[in-house]
Design a protein around this motif. Structure first.
Motif, short mmCIF file in Angstrom:
data_model
loop_
_atom_site.label_atom_id
_atom_site.label_comp_id
_atom_site.label_asym_id
_atom_site.label_seq_id
_atom_site.Cartn_x
_atom_site.Cartn_y
_atom_site.Cartn_z
N ASP A 25 0.84 -1.18 0.00
CA ASP A 25 0.00 0.00 0.00
C ASP A 25 0.88 1.23 0.00
O ASP A 25 2.10 1.14 0.14
CB ASP A 25 -0.96 0.00 1.20
N GLY A 26 0.24 2.37 -0.17
CA GLY A 26 1.01 3.60 -0.20
C GLY A 26 0.12 4.81 -0.36
O GLY A 26 -1.11 4.73 -0.27
N LYS A 27 0.76 5.93 -0.63
CA LYS A 27 0.05 7.20 -0.77
C LYS A 27 0.75 8.06 -1.80
O LYS A 27 1.97 8.10 -1.87
CB LYS A 27 -0.01 7.93 0.57
N GLY A 32 4.79 19.61 -3.95
CA GLY A 32 4.85 20.98 -3.48
C GLY A 32 4.23 21.18 -2.12
O GLY A 32 4.92 21.47 -1.13
N ASP A 33 2.92 20.99 -2.02
CA ASP A 33 2.23 21.28 -0.76
C ASP A 33 1.90 20.02 0.06
O ASP A 33 1.22 20.10 1.07
CB ASP A 33 0.94 22.06 -1.02
N GLN A 34 2.38 18.86 -0.41
CA GLN A 34 2.22 17.59 0.31
C GLN A 34 0.77 17.14 0.43
O GLN A 34 0.45 16.27 1.23
CB GLN A 34 2.83 17.69 1.72
N ALA A 92 5.80 11.15 -4.33
CA ALA A 92 5.55 12.59 -4.46
C ALA A 92 5.70 12.97 -5.93
O ALA A 92 6.79 12.84 -6.50
CB ALA A 92 6.51 13.39 -3.59
N LEU A 93 4.61 13.42 -6.55
CA LEU A 93 4.64 13.79 -7.97
C LEU A 93 4.86 15.29 -8.13
O LEU A 93 4.29 16.10 -7.39
CB LEU A 93 3.33 13.39 -8.64
N ASP A 767 -4.93 16.40 4.14
CA ASP A 767 -6.02 15.68 3.48
C ASP A 767 -7.26 16.54 3.26
O ASP A 767 -8.28 16.04 2.77
CB ASP A 767 -6.42 14.46 4.32
N PHE A 768 -7.17 17.83 3.61
CA PHE A 768 -8.34 18.69 3.52
C PHE A 768 -8.16 19.75 2.43
O PHE A 768 -7.09 20.35 2.30
CB PHE A 768 -8.59 19.40 4.86
N SER A 769 -9.21 19.96 1.63
CA SER A 769 -9.20 21.03 0.64
C SER A 769 -10.58 21.67 0.58
O SER A 769 -11.60 21.02 0.77
CB SER A 769 -8.80 20.50 -0.74
#
Length: 1024
Positions: A25-27, A32-34, A92-93, A767-769
């Motif tokens: 698994d992963g994320k 830039g802003d993580q 991280a892209l 995790d919030f936007s």
């Protein structure tokens, strides 16, 4: 069908339920802003295995040590990592600045970088259409695009009226052109043939147009090309802009993608005309079962003689008549799509099943659609094909307007009991209607109308097909061709039951239609770069052919009772129409660019229309636009904008567009109709114009786009002006001429306004936007000039209230032919009887145009949870409520409560003495004087402003680990609502968005329309 669908889905699940190697698994996050990145495609290199990151950026899949994971997502550079035995990974892209340049679909389905476009284009994504879907995809555009006004007519199964930057044609078509995958479609509904005078304002229904047949689950995006500048290449039909629909297609990918969508929506009538619940049937304050209105005594529940049977009694009390009648409607939609492909070929197949039940008893709408798209692509050659079949079935279409169901409750005395009209609506012997009023053509039992409507049905079979091919000669020269067909056949049956005992007016109406449109084009395209300079150009030709055939049969009476057949009619009236039109065109367009920040676009097109006389058949229209990306240009001069300005672009455009007319307007045509003694040939009443010229629109616009604070804030502003000349008008003539009307070319209608779009990323942390968008537009249409001797052109009329285009005034003034008489100070003049004096001097009581309108939308996301809301607003403009004029005359309106005791004093001055009026009258006297069919219009005109909660959705993406063993990539569920309530409106309980008909003239009249409804339900989306 559902059994087969379940079996198919089960087989897909079993086939996909495989596991390879260890589970990792992963994320995936933004470098830039993580922040997490949802929807990233993650594939194991060299295999067909992969997955997609969820809303929190998380992913899991089976892999073995040594496998290479490939990460790809639009707007980011691809990433790779090698599985080295760990169980958790983080990728991280990096954002790809070049790829972040937005691409939009323009004329002919051509994709262009938005920065290179010199006119305003706004795009709506698929998710915005499917979350809170309706039975007509056009309705979902409401509030989503600045400068676009969407007005539904007729509720479920009704039509949708769309205006882009207001109206430009006084008597012509003001709808935009609808285009699907580069091919125009027929978006208009056919009018009723067998009873053409029975329009929606008088009890007819409003049929939906072709847009309602489009499956929203098949749509990838919708681009709105605003005004003639953007749509000049589509010819005369795009004078009012164009709605460009791009559908979903297969993509090169690992394996086959299966997507299932289920949607369940419920509809409830939550507001109705404001009725009073204190006084019952009668007159002068006395109960009377023979009275037609609610001017009787106070309802206290005592027993009175029943209208059903003089030997029975009914309580003299109020009850919820309309609430008892309307039911909860529902729409259940299931859609499954299978897609896949590789570098050579792609495909997508989808099937949709939709079952709807309306709020009117017996109202049903069912649809099925099957869509196939396939494509082949080699280094030199491309081939694409599309085929869509839609089956549309509708029953129980409710009557609207004056004789419609809603108006029957508005007229019905408040003490009439629901159970009485529900259980006694049809005569057990003669079969005609029963009602509290006795036999009447004005007062109709709603349950009789329901029974009548359930015998009515519409069926339509529609076929859409398209094939396109392209060949690339070299890296700068190519040839492309496309042909599309839109064809449908429709049958409408209406069984009109008798209203009298003799059964002589029993009717069977049968209308059949066959409509076809074919569009074909071919283009030679060149695109060459010389250092900093770029040049592209295309030349081509187009042919559009339309044919419409209709046959209407009106069978009156029955030879054999109960046998519904035209052949069984005592007498038959036949009507037939035929419509054929062709436009042949040549066109060219191109672009000059410099260093990818300065762009000049040009277009030119010449049409030859079959509907115009030979000397005016050819008309040419060009356009030019320019775009300059200031932020990029300044970098060329070793300078930059302030750090808080990320991007700046300015643009401007000029265009000239022509517009033709319908066939058979340049020569006299005769109508043949079946009469009692045989065929009757009717001479034309309309004088043709042999030298008819095309309408001409000249448009200008300027705009700017800016991004601030590292793309966290986006601003788009446009100001525009257009003038439409040579309006094609039908004006009255004196009877001595032998004609009632004549066709002329005249007029100058001017549109001007501005639009503002604002999008902001208010917060993005972990995790919030939280994002927010604002659309704002202001458009005003003026009638600068009409014709010599013509100062007013009437666009619609309902019992003394007309919507007009008046020279030197705003377009769409609402005029009343009956008005209050006032003195020089504006005081109402009152007669000695205490009633206001009225005259037949017409007065302007309002205007259909809003001062401004727009929407505010917001979306929040936290891990797997998402929230979205949209609020629409309109400020200004007026609407005349015919419903209120009738409701007050009948004593049913809430407004009639004041003054029932005879103490009403109308504010004003005595016409003889000039002193303030002191004469007391009753409410019944006043509303009988000013209300009804010939009402004083100013008493019933309302501010059409509103603020509405248009859409609301809350979604949750289920954890992927729950379904990993089944081969399911993602599951998302959401609760949704649409048209939930008005925060503010000024109407008397009726909707400020319910108009008497879809044309401009009826946009200022509310007349027994669909009640205010709210929709709520849930969606399920599953991807394999």
């Amino acid at each position: 069908m559902l059994k087969h669908l379940s079996f198919f889905v089960g087989m897909v699940l079993l086939t996909a339920a495989q596991s390879f190697g260890q589970t990792i698994d992963g994320k995936v996050i933004d470098a830039g802003d993580q922040s997490p990145i949802p929807g990233v495609n993650i594939a194991i290199k060299g295999t067909t295995r992969g997955t997609i990151s969820d809303f929190s950026g998380a992913f899991n899949l089976s892999a073995e040590p040594g496998d290479t994971l490939q990460f790809s997502f639009i707007g980011y550079k691809d990433g790779m990592l090698v599985v080295d035995g760990q169980s958790h990974y983080e990728m991280a892209l990096q954002q790809d600045v070049e790829e972040l340049e937005e691409v939009v679909v323009t004329a002919f389905g051509i994709e262009k970088e938005k920065k290179a476009i010199g006119y305003s284009v706004q795009e709506v994504k698929s998710s915005e259409l499917t979350d809170t879907r309706t039975t007509n995809v056009g309705a979902n555009l409401a509030g989503k695009v600045a400068g676009v006004q969407v007005s539904p007519s007729g509720g479920m199964g009704g039509s949708i009226s769309v205006r882009v930057r207001g109206s430009s044609s006084i008597s012509g078509n003001n709808e935009p052109l609808w285009v699907v995958d580069g091919v125009p479609i027929n978006s208009q509904s056919m009018g009723q043939l067998s009873n053409p005078d029975d329009g929606p304002e008088w009890g007819g229904s409003i049929a939906d147009g072709g847009v309602s047949d489009i499956n929203p689950e098949d749509i990838e995006s919708i681009s709105i090309l605003k005004g003639p500048n953007a749509a000049a290449l589509y010819g005369s039909r795009a004078q009012n802009g164009a709605v460009i629909i791009t559908t979903k297609k297969g993509k090169s990918q690992q394996g086959v993608r299966v997507e299932y969508n289920a949607n369940v929506m419920f509809e409830q009538a939550h507001s109705f005309y404001n009725l009073q619940n204190e006084f019952g049937q009668g007159t002068n304050g006395v109960a009377d079962i023979n009275a037609m209105g609610s001017w009787g005594a106070k309802m206290d529940g005592h027993q009175i003689q029943s209208w059903v049977d003089p030997n029975l009694t009914s309580p003299y009390s109020a009850n919820e008549q309309w609430k008892d009648y309307f039911k909860t409607g529902s729409t259940i939609s299931n859609n499954i799509a299978v897609s896949g492909g590789n570098d050579l070929a792609t495909f997508r197949v989808s099937f949709m099943d939709q079952r709807s039940n309306g709020i009117f008893p017996g109202q049903e709408l069912d649809k099925n659609s099957l869509d196939f798209q396939g494509g082949l692509k080699t280094e030199k050659f491309t081939l694409n094909g599309k085929f869509t079949y839609i089956n549309h079935r509708e029953e129980g279409v409710p009557a609207q307007g004056y004789n419609g169901t809603v108006n029957q409750f508005v007229q019905m005395p408040r003490s009439i009991q629901t159970k009485d009209i529900e259980n006694n609506y049809i005569h057990p012997i003669y079969g005609h209607q029963l009602n509290w009023s006795g036999l009447s053509s004005q007062y109709i039992n709603p349950y009789w109308q329901e029974y009548n409507a359930t015998l009515n049905n519409t069926s339509r079979d529609r076929f859409l097909s398209m094939v396109s091919a392209g060949y690339k000669f070299n890296d700068w020269l190519s040839l492309s061709a496309k042909s599309g067909l839109d064809s449908y056949s429709e049958i409408r049956e209406t069984r009109d039951l008798p209203s009298n005992e003799t059964m002589t007016d029993k009717k069977f109406l049968l209308d059949t239609y066959n409509v076809m449109e074919m569009n074909s084009d071919i283009m030679l395209n060149a695109n060459k770069q010389w250092g900093d300079w770029g040049v592209s150009a295309s030349v081509g030709a187009n042919n559009m052919y339309q044919r419409r055939q209709g046959m209407g049969n009106e069978g009156i009476g029955q030879i054999v009772p109960g046998l519904w057949s035209i052949q069984n009619a005592v007498s038959v009236v036949n009507r037939q129409n035929y419509y054929e039109k062709q436009i042949q065109s040549v066109f060219a367009f191109g672009q000059f660019s410099f260093r990818n920040y300065a762009f000049i676009d040009w277009t030119s097109r010449n049409d030859w229309s079959s509907t115009l006389p030979a000397e005016n058949r050819s008309y040419f229209y060009p356009s030019v636009s320019a775009s300059l990306v200031v932020s990029d240009m300044l970098e060329d001069f070793n300078t930059t904008l302030p750090s808080w300005i990320t991007y700046m672009k300015v643009r401007g455009a000029w265009a000239k567009v022509g517009n033709d007319t319908d066939p058979y307007m340049t020569a006299a045509t005769y109508r043949v109709q079946q009469g009692a003694g045989g065929p009757i040939v009717e001479a034309p009443l309309q004088m043709p114009l042999e030298g008819l010229m095309p309408e001409e629109t000249i448009s200008n616009e300027l705009g700017a786009e800016m991004r601030f604070l590292n793309n966290k804030l986006y601003l788009d502003f446009t100001v525009y002006k257009s003038n439409t000349y040579n309006q094609i008008l039908t004006v009255p003539m004196t009877s001595s001429s032998g004609y009632s009307h004549k066709i002329i070319n005249a007029g100058d209608v001017e549109n001007r306004g501005f639009e503002l779009m604002l999008n902001a990323n208010l917060l993005k942390k972990g995790d919030f936007s939280w994002d927010m968008g604002v659309n704002f537009s202001k458009n005003r249409t003026y009638v600068n000039e009409l014709a010599e001797g013509v100062d007013i052109f009437e666009m619609a009329s309902v019992n003394g209230v007309t919507i007009v285009a008046q020279q030197g005034e705003d377009y769409g003034n609402i005029r009343s032919t009956r008005s209050f008489v006032r003195d020089e100070s504006g005081n109402m003049m009152i007669g000695n009887d205490g009633l206001p004096l009225t005259s037949n001097t017409p007065e302007v009581i309002g205007n259909i145009q809003p001062d401004f309108m727009g929407s505010v939308n917001t979306s929040l996301a936290y891990k797997n949870i998402s929230f979205r809301a949209q609020i629409d607003y309109r400020v200004g403009g007026e609407i005349y409520s015919y419903t209120d004029a009738i409701g007050t005359l009948q004593g049913n309106g809430e407004r009639t409560l004041a003054g029932r005791d005879g103490t009403m004093v109308v504010s004003g001055v005595n016409a003889e003495s000039g002193l303030p009026n002191t004469v007391e009258i009753s409410s019944e006297q006043y509303w009988n004087h000013v209300g009804g069919a010939n009402a004083v219009g100013s008493e019933f005109v309302y501010d059409a402003s509103y603020v509405a909660l248009r859409e609301l959705s809350i979604g949750y993406a289920l954890p992927k680990t729950w379904f990993e063993s089944l081969g399911v990539q993602s599951v998302r569920v959401s609760a949704v609502g649409r048209n939930l309530f008005y925060f503010m409106h000024h109407m008397p309980g009726t909707s400020p968005e319910a108009f008497a008909g879809p044309t401009d003239g009826y946009r200022g009249i509310e007349m027994g329309g669909y009640p205010i409804t709210r929709n709520f339900g849930f969606n399920v989306n599953v991807v394999f």
